[in-house]
Design an enzyme around this catalytic site. Structure first.
Site: not given
Ligand code: GRF
Length: 188
Positions: A20, A91, A106, A108, A173
């Site tokens: 998270g 999914i 989302n 990724h 991210e």
């Molecule tokens: C992230 O790398 C995201 O891109 C992928 O899952 C991971 C989640 O990390 N979908 P977190 O739970 O937000 O730390």
């Protein structure tokens, strides 16, 4: 498409299954004045998700469920209009995605359309790629294939491992997800 009306922020749910850290970052972003969203619900597919701790910390309601019927009813009760998937490992069905058409996004950890699915960093390293990155995209019934909203590319160094790459990309991210949300609602 969802429109911002007056000063009201978009009621948003974040779906998680793990650490998270993106959830925490989105919550912090949502509290800023220039954020178009407010986070009203944390939905987890498992009670083991570490990210559930942010519910208490930020006083945001949490639910744990894997029944789409139940999830839809919770979302409707809370008037949720936008969903951010952040490390959500389930999914979603076609039916669910249709109901929230254009309202589920989302993040990724790869330069989509390359490296859809799981274990992206390891596969990227194994293939000796020069670049990787992260992508925020709309969710469509085909896994990791919806329209791309924003993408960030980073250079991979010789010494990078799965771990260092994961760390570097996660850092990106945290910038990309809020930027993509601003792009959607403010066209920035
Ligand atoms: C992230 O790398 C995201 O891109 C992928 O899952 C991971 C989640 O990390 N979908 P977190 O739970 O937000 O730390």
């Amino acid at each position: 498409m969802i429109k911002l009306i007056g000063q009201n922020k978009i009621k948003t749910a974040v779906f998680i299954s793990g650490a998270g850290s993106n959830l925490k970052n989105l919550i912090k972003f949502s509290k800023k004045k220039n954020s178009p969203i407010e986070i009203n619900l944390i939905l987890s597919s498992t009670n083991k998700a570490k990210g559930l701790k942010y519910s208490k910390l930020f006083k945001i309601e949490k639910k744990i469920s894997n029944s789409e019927k139940k999830i839809l009813s919770i979302l409707s009760k809370k008037n949720i209009n936008f969903i951010c998937l952040a490390g959500y490992m389930k999914i979603l069905s076609k039916k669910f995605i249709k109901k929230f058409k254009g309202k589920i996004i989302n993040i990724h950890p790869s330069l989509l359309p390359k490296y859809k699915g799981l274990n992206t960093h390891q596969r990227v390293i194994n293939n000796k790629e020069q670049y990787s990155g992260c992508t925020v995209h709309y969710v469509s019934p085909k896994l990791d294939s919806g329209k791309i909203i924003l993408q960030k590319k980073i250079k991979i160094k010789n010494l990078d491992t799965f771990k260092t790459l994961q760390k570097k990309i996660l850092k990106q991210e945290y910038k990309l997800y809020p930027a993509a949300i601003k792009k959607i609602f403010f066209n920035l």
